[in-house]
Write a protein that holds these residues in place. Structure first.
Motif, PDB file in Angstrom:
ATOM      1  N   GLY A  75       0.939  -1.224   0.005  1.00  2.00           N
ATOM      2  CA  GLY A  75      -0.069  -0.146  -0.044  1.00  2.00           C
ATOM      3  C   GLY A  75       0.675   1.140   0.102  1.00  2.00           C
ATOM      4  N   ALA A 253      -5.215   2.666  -7.297  1.00  2.00           N
ATOM      5  CA  ALA A 253      -5.458   1.795  -6.093  1.00  2.00           C
ATOM      6  C   ALA A 253      -6.273   0.708  -6.204  1.00  2.00           C
ATOM      7  CB  ALA A 253      -5.836   2.817  -4.797  1.00  2.00           C
ATOM      8  N   GLN A 258      -6.577  -3.069  -4.148  1.00  2.95           N
ATOM      9  CA  GLN A 258      -6.461  -2.467  -2.850  1.00  2.95           C
ATOM     10  C   GLN A 258      -8.011  -2.569  -2.464  1.00  2.95           C
ATOM     11  OE1 GLN A 258      -3.706  -1.747  -1.282  1.00  2.95           O
ATOM     12  NE2 GLN A 258      -2.409  -2.128  -3.047  1.00  2.95           N
ATOM     13  N   ARG A 262      -8.509   1.208   1.869  1.00  3.16           N
ATOM     14  CA  ARG A 262      -6.933   1.902   1.372  1.00  3.16           C
ATOM     15  C   ARG A 262      -7.372   2.710   0.180  1.00  3.16           C
ATOM     16  NH1 ARG A 262      -2.558  -3.020   2.044  1.00  3.16           N
ATOM     17  NH2 ARG A 262      -2.767  -3.434   4.032  1.00  3.16           N
TER      18      ARG A 262
END
Length: 354
Positions: A75, A253, A258, A262
């Protein structure tokens, strides 16, 4: 290659407007002189306020989750790619698309190369984002700015033939790191030792952060009205630049698989820049007359990124309330069935299958 050549930059430098060596000999205009006198006070007060806010936000960080992000920094890597890959590229594309003047182009590019600001941590908390990831990204991007800011500026200005040198505010970066790491470390310790008290501190910090942002937003509107002397193109760029950053960060993302939590966190971290660091770098690199021309852009960007964050928080709260009302209007039998489904443990499932 930019739509303008290097003749204009050299002409400006020869006339004394582009050489930072002349900045010490010139007197600041009245507005910026007052702002310069208050710069030290503003820096100290903002450092203390940010330190208190980061301490309260550190009370929401869990050591195990933070260590998990450090051990598997997927991340954080996506966030760093957004911060120092997407944002400078977006700034460069905006410069070419709007055919900005040299001074305006440098201001937009420096804003795109700055690390993430601490404002994103507050907004991440309000949208139920991943606080461990948010604080990790802010800290890592600020540390990486020591090397990534000069690298990005060097790569994107290779074809510009600049006569003046851009000064990286290493002292400002160091102060930002101190205001981040030390209060967050104390907050993590308080959360570890006194988890019940840390929740109270976290609520107080969130309320204080909201009041502080309202004051900053109001002050930004007043300053924009007083200092704005730029054209409408810079105002437009200061509005769409953070929006594009939020959108591209969320999409990247999402493409890297993700979680939704997130994705919200990386989106907020991507579009929110450290405006004070950008202003410090411009102040160190340009003269007072040049600074007056681009000061409105810095204020407008900071104001619009605050307003965008408030709108995103309001949209998320409305969506969350609507979802809660939708579940509350279901029949009791459906709620009981969902509760039984959620409360089924793995042991009960195994026993049933046996």
């Amino acid at each position: 290659m930019l739509p303008y050549g290097d003749k204009e930059m050299r002409a400006n430098c020869s006339s004394g407007l582009a050489c930072p060596a002349n900045s010490s000999e010139e007197e600041l205009p009245e507005g910026l002189k007052a702002f310069g006198n208050l710069d030290l006070v503003f820096t100290v007060v903002s450092a203390l306020m940010i330190g208190l806010l980061m301490f309260s936000l550190g009370c929401s960080v869990e050591v195990q989750k933070l260590w998990g992000h450090i051990r598997r920094p997927w991340g954080i890597a996506v966030g760093m790619l957004c911060q120092f890959g997407l944002m400078p590229l977006i700034a460069y594309l905006l410069i070419i698309s709007f055919s900005l003047k040299p001074l305006q182009a440098i201001a937009v590019l420096i804003m795109g190369c700055c690390p993430g600001g601490t404002v994103s941590n507050i907004f991440t908390f309000w949208v139920d984002g991943d606080m461990d990831l948010s604080i990790s990204m802010t800290t890592c991007s600020t540390m990486a700015a020591l090397g990534m800011m000069p690298l990005c500026l060097y790569l994107y200005t290779l074809s510009w033939n600049l006569e003046q040198n851009l000064t990286i505010p290493y002292q400002n970066i160091g102060i930002t790191l101190v205001c981040l790491i030390i209060p967050v470390a104390f907050g993590i310790y308080v959360n570890y030792r006194w988890p019940k008290q840390s929740k109270i501190i976290l609520k107080i910090g969130a309320i204080a952060g909201g009041l502080l942002f309202l004051v900053v937003t109001g002050a930004g509107m007043v300053l924009m009205k007083e200092f704005w002397n730029s054209d409408i193109i810079l105002l437009m760029i200061s509005f769409i630049f953070p929006l594009i950053g939020h959108a591209t960060g969320f999409l990247l993302a999402l493409l890297t698989h993700q979680s939704w939590q997130r994705c919200r966190t990386i989106s907020l971290e991507t579009g929110t820049q450290n405006v004070q660091m950008c202003f410090t770098m411009l102040q160190l690199s340009f003269t007072a007359e040049q600074l007056v021309q681009i000061f409105g852009f810095i204020l407008a960007y900071g104001l619009f990124q605050m307003l965008n964050g408030f709108f995103m928080v309001a949209a998320y709260k409305m969506y969350k309330r609507r979802l809660k009302n939708k579940h509350g209007n279901e029949k009791p039998s459906c709620q009981e069935a969902r509760h039984r489904k959620k409360s089924t443990s793995p042991k009960e499932t195994t026993a049933f299958l046996e």
